[in-house]
Enzyme design. Structure first.
Site, PDB file in Angstrom:
ATOM      1  N   TYR B 101       0.837  -1.196   0.000  1.00  0.00           N
ATOM      2  CA  TYR B 101       0.000   0.000   0.000  1.00  0.00           C
ATOM      3  C   TYR B 101       0.872   1.246   0.000  1.00  0.00           C
ATOM      4  O   TYR B 101       1.933   1.278   0.638  1.00  0.00           O
ATOM      5  CB  TYR B 101      -0.884   0.047   1.247  1.00  0.00           C
ATOM      6  CG  TYR B 101      -2.005  -0.962   1.240  1.00  0.00           C
ATOM      7  CD1 TYR B 101      -3.239  -0.644   0.686  1.00  0.00           C
ATOM      8  CD2 TYR B 101      -1.831  -2.227   1.789  1.00  0.00           C
ATOM      9  CE1 TYR B 101      -4.273  -1.564   0.684  1.00  0.00           C
ATOM     10  CE2 TYR B 101      -2.851  -3.151   1.783  1.00  0.00           C
ATOM     11  CZ  TYR B 101      -4.071  -2.819   1.229  1.00  0.00           C
ATOM     12  OH  TYR B 101      -5.082  -3.730   1.214  1.00  0.00           O
ATOM     13  N   TYR B 140      -0.067 -10.010   0.149  1.00  0.00           N
ATOM     14  CA  TYR B 140       0.929  -9.426   1.060  1.00  0.00           C
ATOM     15  C   TYR B 140       0.911 -10.133   2.408  1.00  0.00           C
ATOM     16  O   TYR B 140      -0.106 -10.673   2.827  1.00  0.00           O
ATOM     17  CB  TYR B 140       0.722  -7.919   1.213  1.00  0.00           C
ATOM     18  CG  TYR B 140      -0.605  -7.471   1.768  1.00  0.00           C
ATOM     19  CD1 TYR B 140      -0.869  -7.483   3.137  1.00  0.00           C
ATOM     20  CD2 TYR B 140      -1.603  -6.998   0.913  1.00  0.00           C
ATOM     21  CE1 TYR B 140      -2.085  -7.036   3.637  1.00  0.00           C
ATOM     22  CE2 TYR B 140      -2.826  -6.558   1.416  1.00  0.00           C
ATOM     23  CZ  TYR B 140      -3.059  -6.581   2.775  1.00  0.00           C
ATOM     24  OH  TYR B 140      -4.256  -6.153   3.265  1.00  0.00           O
ATOM     25  N   ARG B 150      -2.253 -12.317   3.104  1.00  0.00           N
ATOM     26  CA  ARG B 150      -3.588 -11.969   2.614  1.00  0.00           C
ATOM     27  C   ARG B 150      -3.680 -12.311   1.141  1.00  0.00           C
ATOM     28  O   ARG B 150      -2.797 -11.957   0.357  1.00  0.00           O
ATOM     29  CB  ARG B 150      -3.874 -10.459   2.765  1.00  0.00           C
ATOM     30  CG  ARG B 150      -3.981  -9.877   4.161  1.00  0.00           C
ATOM     31  CD  ARG B 150      -5.138 -10.403   5.001  1.00  0.00           C
ATOM     32  NE  ARG B 150      -6.368 -10.758   4.334  1.00  0.00           N
ATOM     33  CZ  ARG B 150      -7.328  -9.913   3.948  1.00  0.00           C
ATOM     34  NH1 ARG B 150      -7.211  -8.635   4.173  1.00  0.00           N
ATOM     35  NH2 ARG B 150      -8.421 -10.343   3.337  1.00  0.00           N
ATOM     36  N   HIS B 153      -6.740  -8.756  -2.895  1.00  0.00           N
ATOM     37  CA  HIS B 153      -8.105  -8.275  -2.638  1.00  0.00           C
ATOM     38  C   HIS B 153      -8.204  -6.787  -2.909  1.00  0.00           C
ATOM     39  O   HIS B 153      -7.208  -6.050  -2.835  1.00  0.00           O
ATOM     40  CB  HIS B 153      -8.516  -8.556  -1.181  1.00  0.00           C
ATOM     41  CG  HIS B 153      -7.612  -7.907  -0.177  1.00  0.00           C
ATOM     42  ND1 HIS B 153      -6.439  -8.483   0.237  1.00  0.00           N
ATOM     43  CD2 HIS B 153      -7.693  -6.726   0.473  1.00  0.00           C
ATOM     44  CE1 HIS B 153      -5.840  -7.679   1.106  1.00  0.00           C
ATOM     45  NE2 HIS B 153      -6.567  -6.605   1.262  1.00  0.00           N
ATOM     46  N   HIS B 155     -10.337  -3.455  -1.498  1.00  0.00           N
ATOM     47  CA  HIS B 155     -11.236  -2.954  -0.453  1.00  0.00           C
ATOM     48  C   HIS B 155     -12.283  -2.052  -1.102  1.00  0.00           C
ATOM     49  O   HIS B 155     -11.927  -1.171  -1.894  1.00  0.00           O
ATOM     50  CB  HIS B 155     -10.455  -2.124   0.566  1.00  0.00           C
ATOM     51  CG  HIS B 155      -9.479  -2.901   1.393  1.00  0.00           C
ATOM     52  ND1 HIS B 155      -9.793  -3.423   2.622  1.00  0.00           N
ATOM     53  CD2 HIS B 155      -8.183  -3.247   1.172  1.00  0.00           C
ATOM     54  CE1 HIS B 155      -8.738  -4.042   3.136  1.00  0.00           C
ATOM     55  NE2 HIS B 155      -7.741  -3.955   2.267  1.00  0.00           N
TER      56      HIS B 155
HETATM   57 FE   LIG Z   1      -5.815  -4.990   2.440  1.00  0.00          FE
END
Ligand SMILES: [Fe+3]
Lengths: 191, 233
Positions: B101, B140, B150, B153, B155
């Site tokens: 991110y 990640y 994870r 995905h 969000h």
């Molecule tokens: Fe996330």
């Protein structure tokens, strides 16, 4: 409900929504320098008593005249740069959105709601599978069915503490001692 | 492997629980609000000034092209009766193609992409349709348990016509082997409900020599004033 219209499940907001959701002026719900402006602020705490530094607080409320239609403009963007432009300073949209800071603190400046004594809150955080609803009661009204249905210690968690002049303190406790009353609405709207 | 006659132990949970919920989930039951005049049966509205026309294309927010597999994701937002949710705000945020991110607290040792911030927004059209162009995010790691990853995905945040319809969730990609190991996805305990968080690859949405298409429809839960008026209840 039939399968084609089964609801999409909720998932946690996670820790990294910061570029996407909070915006400049998100907590500045009141028009600039409006003389009736009130400040509502507080902290978000978890079940261990620690502040929650990555929560998102959303506020929805009627305008002072009681209208509930809202207005666009809560999240305005600058078409030149694509960045957040802030509110126009004039329109009362009824919607606010603020992230808690590193101390778990949040604050909004708004106008008193018309027709009801409360602000509606949706609280999002990492570790919450679904967001939580609650209400900030700025004052008590005798006919309020929700407050009337609660024991005194539970009712107290929904009452903001006046800090004159024109400021109210409201803490959110996710779990444990003094846990805030959180709400669900699946039956609301049915007579 | 040698065969043993020992009784087969009960199969452990395939995945550890989502630890972050421990101190953040209320211990007391939610209090039901039955009030037909509740403010929460209405909700905020958004308009053209709240977005810019390029906000739905996450690949055009910088001077260069982001690295990664370009995808288009589209679908319809409806209420529980199947009626489209029109003109409402949809927000999207995600990691870049390497699984990082653009957030200063994300210290995963994967490269940042100077041409990708990973945030988008749009308003639904008259049929409740939203559409985004972006890149497929990477998986990640996170520190929930040893070797926790994870799955890829997106969000998403949705508004309906009532504050009670508010939804924040995550969209996953079909066929991802990490889906079966992810405590966040498995926090939805009903298998059919979990499946509603996984998009479908849609070849008809793939743009030749440009992007791969995914379709993901969303149904907002929760009552709203108009829902019950129409029901005549
Ligand atoms: Fe996330």
């Amino acid at each position: 409900m039939t399968a084609p219209h089964a609801p999409t499940p909720s998932q946690t907001i996670g820790p990294f929504h910061g570029h996407a959701l909070p915006v400049v002026d998100g907590g500045a719900i009141a028009p600039v320098a409006h003389p009736e402006t009130i400040t509502v602020h507080g902290y978000v705490y978890d079940g261990a008593g620690e502040p929650v530094p990555d929560a998102l607080v959303e506020i929805w409320q009627p305008a002072p005249d009681g209208s509930r239609t809202g207005a666009p403009g809560s999240l305005r963007r600058d078409p030149v740069t694509g960045r957040a432009a802030g509110r126009d300073g004039v329109t009362f949209t009824g919607f606010g959105r603020v992230a808690t800071d590193a101390d778990g603190r949040w604050a909004v400046r708004t106008l008193p709601p018309g027709g009801v004594p409360y602000l509606s809150v949706a609280l999002f955080a990492r570790g919450l599978l679904r967001h939580l609803y609650t209400r900030v009661y700025l004052w008590e009204e005798p006919g309020d069915t929700l407050l009337a249905s609660l024991a005194a210690d539970r009712r107290a968690t929904l009452l903001a503490r006046p800090e004159p002049p024109r400021t109210y303190r409201f803490d959110l406790r996710l779990q444990g001692a003094g846990e805030t009353v959180f709400l669900e609405f699946s039956g609301a709207g049915r007579p | 492997m040698t065969r043993t006659t020992a009784p087969v132990p009960p199969r452990p949970r395939s995945c550890p629980p989502y630890r972050g919920t421990r101190y953040r989930t209320p211990a007391r039951p939610l209090v039901a609000v039955q009030d037909p005049e509740a403010v929460e049966l209405t909700g905020p509205v958004f308009g053209a000034a709240d977005i810019t026309p390029l906000d739905h294309d996450l690949t055009r927010q910088h001077t260069g092209e982001p690295i990664g597999e370009r995808i288009t994701v589209t679908g319809r937002v409806r209420d529980r009766r199947g009626h489209p949710v029109r003109g409402q705000l949809v927000e999207l945020w995600q990691a870049n193609a390497a699984g990082r991110y653009a957030h200063r607290l994300d210290q995963h040792l994967a490269p940042l992409d100077p041409n990708f911030t990973g945030c988008g927004r749009c308003l639904t059209d008259d049929e409740g349709r939203y559409a985004f162009t972006t890149v497929r995010p990477g998986a990640y790691p996170w520190r929930n348990h040893v070797n926790a990853w994870r799955p890829a995905h997106l969000h998403f945040s949705f508004f309906g016509t009532a504050f009670t319809q508010r939804l924040v969730t995550q969209m996953y990609f079909p066929g991802d082997p990490l889906l079966a190991l992810d405590p966040v996805l498995l926090s939805v305990t009903d298998e059919a409900a979990r499946a509603r968080l996984v998009a479908a690859y849609a070849h008809d949405l793939s743009v030749p020599e440009w992007s791969l298409g995914y379709r993901w429809d969303v149904v907002l839960d929760g009552p709203c004033a108009t829902l019950f008026e129409e029901d005549g209840r």
